[in-house]
Design a protein around this motif. Structure first.
Motif, PDB file in Angstrom:
ATOM      1  N   VAL A  19       0.927  -1.264  -0.111  1.00 30.05           N
ATOM      2  CA  VAL A  19      -0.029   0.039   0.089  1.00 30.05           C
ATOM      3  C   VAL A  19       0.879   1.336  -0.046  1.00 30.05           C
ATOM      4  N   PRO A  20       1.234   1.902  -1.240  1.00 33.90           N
ATOM      5  CA  PRO A  20       2.021   3.000  -1.180  1.00 33.90           C
ATOM      6  C   PRO A  20       1.454   4.193  -0.405  1.00 33.90           C
ATOM      7  N   GLY A  21       2.142   5.020   0.232  1.00 36.59           N
ATOM      8  CA  GLY A  21       1.756   6.136   0.900  1.00 36.59           C
ATOM      9  C   GLY A  21       1.845   5.882   2.462  1.00 36.59           C
ATOM     10  N   LEU A  22       1.946   4.583   3.162  1.00 33.39           N
ATOM     11  CA  LEU A  22       2.090   4.282   4.278  1.00 33.39           C
ATOM     12  C   LEU A  22       3.368   4.689   4.613  1.00 33.39           C
ATOM     13  N   THR A  23       3.648   5.201   5.859  1.00 36.50           N
ATOM     14  CA  THR A  23       4.991   5.460   6.341  1.00 36.50           C
ATOM     15  C   THR A  23       6.110   4.457   6.331  1.00 36.50           C
ATOM     16  N   LYS A  24       5.660   3.271   6.378  1.00 32.54           N
ATOM     17  CA  LYS A  24       6.580   2.287   6.525  1.00 32.54           C
ATOM     18  C   LYS A  24       6.658   1.189   5.122  1.00 32.54           C
ATOM     19  N   TYR A  25       5.925   2.115   4.041  1.00 31.70           N
ATOM     20  CA  TYR A  25       5.758   1.225   2.764  1.00 31.70           C
ATOM     21  C   TYR A  25       7.198   1.056   2.187  1.00 31.70           C
ATOM     22  N   LYS A  26       7.402  -0.232   1.660  1.00 32.58           N
ATOM     23  CA  LYS A  26       8.831  -0.644   1.143  1.00 32.58           C
ATOM     24  C   LYS A  26       8.622  -0.549  -0.401  1.00 32.58           C
ATOM     25  N   GLU A  27       9.731   0.289  -0.710  1.00 36.40           N
ATOM     26  CA  GLU A  27      10.019   0.459  -2.249  1.00 36.40           C
ATOM     27  C   GLU A  27      10.503  -0.666  -3.165  1.00 36.40           C
ATOM     28  N   THR A  28      11.329  -1.452  -2.648  1.00 39.55           N
ATOM     29  CA  THR A  28      11.933  -2.313  -3.513  1.00 39.55           C
ATOM     30  C   THR A  28      11.306  -3.618  -3.466  1.00 39.55           C
ATOM     31  N   ASP A  29      11.402  -4.546  -4.340  1.00 38.41           N
ATOM     32  CA  ASP A  29      11.163  -5.904  -4.494  1.00 38.41           C
ATOM     33  C   ASP A  29      11.515  -6.661  -3.405  1.00 38.41           C
ATOM     34  N   GLU A  30      12.784  -6.575  -3.013  1.00 34.21           N
ATOM     35  CA  GLU A  30      13.272  -7.411  -1.805  1.00 34.21           C
ATOM     36  C   GLU A  30      12.771  -7.035  -0.752  1.00 34.21           C
ATOM     37  N   GLU A  31      12.690  -5.802  -0.290  1.00 35.38           N
ATOM     38  CA  GLU A  31      11.971  -5.570   0.812  1.00 35.38           C
ATOM     39  C   GLU A  31      10.650  -5.971   1.045  1.00 35.38           C
ATOM     40  N   ARG A  32       9.699  -5.983  -0.297  1.00 31.77           N
ATOM     41  CA  ARG A  32       8.609  -6.453  -0.219  1.00 31.77           C
ATOM     42  C   ARG A  32       8.378  -7.952  -0.103  1.00 31.77           C
ATOM     43  N   GLU A  33       9.429  -8.576  -0.435  1.00 30.86           N
ATOM     44  CA  GLU A  33       9.331 -10.131  -0.436  1.00 30.86           C
ATOM     45  C   GLU A  33       9.615 -10.735   0.971  1.00 30.86           C
ATOM     46  N   ILE A  34      10.395  -9.825   1.918  1.00 31.92           N
ATOM     47  CA  ILE A  34      10.690 -10.357   3.250  1.00 31.92           C
ATOM     48  C   ILE A  34       9.480 -10.049   3.931  1.00 31.92           C
ATOM     49  N   LEU A  35       8.691  -9.006   3.812  1.00 33.69           N
ATOM     50  CA  LEU A  35       7.503  -8.644   4.433  1.00 33.69           C
ATOM     51  C   LEU A  35       6.409  -9.782   4.019  1.00 33.69           C
ATOM     52  N   VAL A  36       6.415 -10.132   2.758  1.00 25.06           N
ATOM     53  CA  VAL A  36       5.336 -11.174   2.346  1.00 25.06           C
ATOM     54  C   VAL A  36       5.782 -12.410   3.116  1.00 25.06           C
ATOM     55  N   HIS A  37       6.984 -12.874   3.203  1.00 26.61           N
ATOM     56  CA  HIS A  37       7.323 -14.009   4.127  1.00 26.61           C
ATOM     57  C   HIS A  37       6.999 -14.004   5.449  1.00 26.61           C
ATOM     58  N   ALA A  38       7.166 -12.616   5.903  1.00 25.36           N
ATOM     59  CA  ALA A  38       6.873 -12.603   7.330  1.00 25.36           C
ATOM     60  C   ALA A  38       5.321 -12.839   7.584  1.00 25.36           C
ATOM     61  N   ALA A  39       4.712 -12.139   6.881  1.00 20.82           N
ATOM     62  CA  ALA A  39       3.115 -11.995   6.538  1.00 20.82           C
ATOM     63  C   ALA A  39       2.569 -13.576   6.661  1.00 20.82           C
ATOM     64  N   HIS A  40       3.260 -14.227   5.850  1.00 19.46           N
ATOM     65  CA  HIS A  40       2.864 -15.755   5.583  1.00 19.46           C
ATOM     66  C   HIS A  40       3.237 -16.475   6.855  1.00 19.46           C
ATOM     67  N   ALA A  41       4.397 -16.483   7.751  1.00 20.65           N
ATOM     68  CA  ALA A  41       4.644 -17.156   8.841  1.00 20.65           C
ATOM     69  C   ALA A  41       3.307 -16.649   9.793  1.00 20.65           C
ATOM     70  N   HIS A  42       3.145 -15.283  10.019  1.00 19.83           N
ATOM     71  CA  HIS A  42       2.036 -14.928  10.809  1.00 19.83           C
ATOM     72  C   HIS A  42       0.612 -15.420  10.579  1.00 19.83           C
ATOM     73  N   ALA A  43       0.387 -15.654   9.317  1.00 14.73           N
ATOM     74  CA  ALA A  43      -0.950 -16.172   8.841  1.00 14.73           C
ATOM     75  C   ALA A  43      -0.780 -17.757   9.076  1.00 14.73           C
ATOM     76  N   LEU A  44       0.333 -18.384   9.137  1.00 18.69           N
ATOM     77  CA  LEU A  44       0.205 -19.981   9.483  1.00 18.69           C
ATOM     78  C   LEU A  44      -0.085 -19.991  10.840  1.00 18.69           C
ATOM     79  N   LEU A  45       0.776 -19.151  11.731  1.00 21.19           N
ATOM     80  CA  LEU A  45       0.612 -19.290  13.261  1.00 21.19           C
ATOM     81  C   LEU A  45      -0.835 -18.940  13.727  1.00 21.19           C
ATOM     82  N   ALA A  46      -1.333 -17.928  12.856  1.00 18.01           N
ATOM     83  CA  ALA A  46      -2.869 -17.512  13.003  1.00 18.01           C
ATOM     84  C   ALA A  46      -3.668 -18.708  12.932  1.00 18.01           C
ATOM     85  N   SER A  47      -3.517 -19.597  11.913  1.00 18.75           N
ATOM     86  CA  SER A  47      -4.417 -20.840  11.509  1.00 18.75           C
ATOM     87  C   SER A  47      -4.120 -21.843  12.598  1.00 18.75           C
ATOM     88  N   ALA A  48      -2.735 -21.984  12.927  1.00 13.93           N
ATOM     89  CA  ALA A  48      -2.403 -23.039  13.863  1.00 13.93           C
ATOM     90  C   ALA A  48      -3.207 -22.846  15.321  1.00 13.93           C
TER      91      ALA A  48
END
Length: 93
Positions: A19-48
């Motif tokens: 989401v562009p415009g947020l103060t913590k928005y990540k510009e690069t694909d590498e930074e986004r990829e790290i966030l997506v992996h972290a989000a995936h881990a949290h989603a799995l923990l939520a499911s568990a």
């Protein structure tokens, strides 16, 4: 963290990634990829956590009714239900 908190954190991480415009928005694909992996881990923990909550609810349900939970063998033995389903399917033809 409980399941709800894990879910909320996953949503926050995905928002930061996409989401562009947020103060913590990540510009690069590498930074986004790290966030997506972290989000995936949290989603799995939520499911568990949701699964664990369901098991605790089921145990409390039986305990509250003064009943014993069915044994694994009893849960797996569904011959009557299977026979009724097969009879229904045979009559449907």
């Amino acid at each position: 963290m409980n399941g709800n908190q894990h879910y909320q954190r996953a949503e926050e991480l995905l928002a930061q990634a996409f989401v562009p415009g947020l103060t913590k928005y990540k510009e690069t694909d590498e930074e986004r990829e790290i966030l997506v992996h972290a989000a995936h881990a949290h989603a799995l923990l939520a499911s568990a956590a949701a699964t664990a909550d369901t098991k605790r609810f089921q145990a409390a349900y039986y305990e509250g009714n003064g009943e014993e939970p069915p044994t694994r063998a009893a849960r797996n033995n569904r011959t009557e239900a299977n026979a009724a389903a097969l009879a229904f399917l045979e009559n449907d033809k």
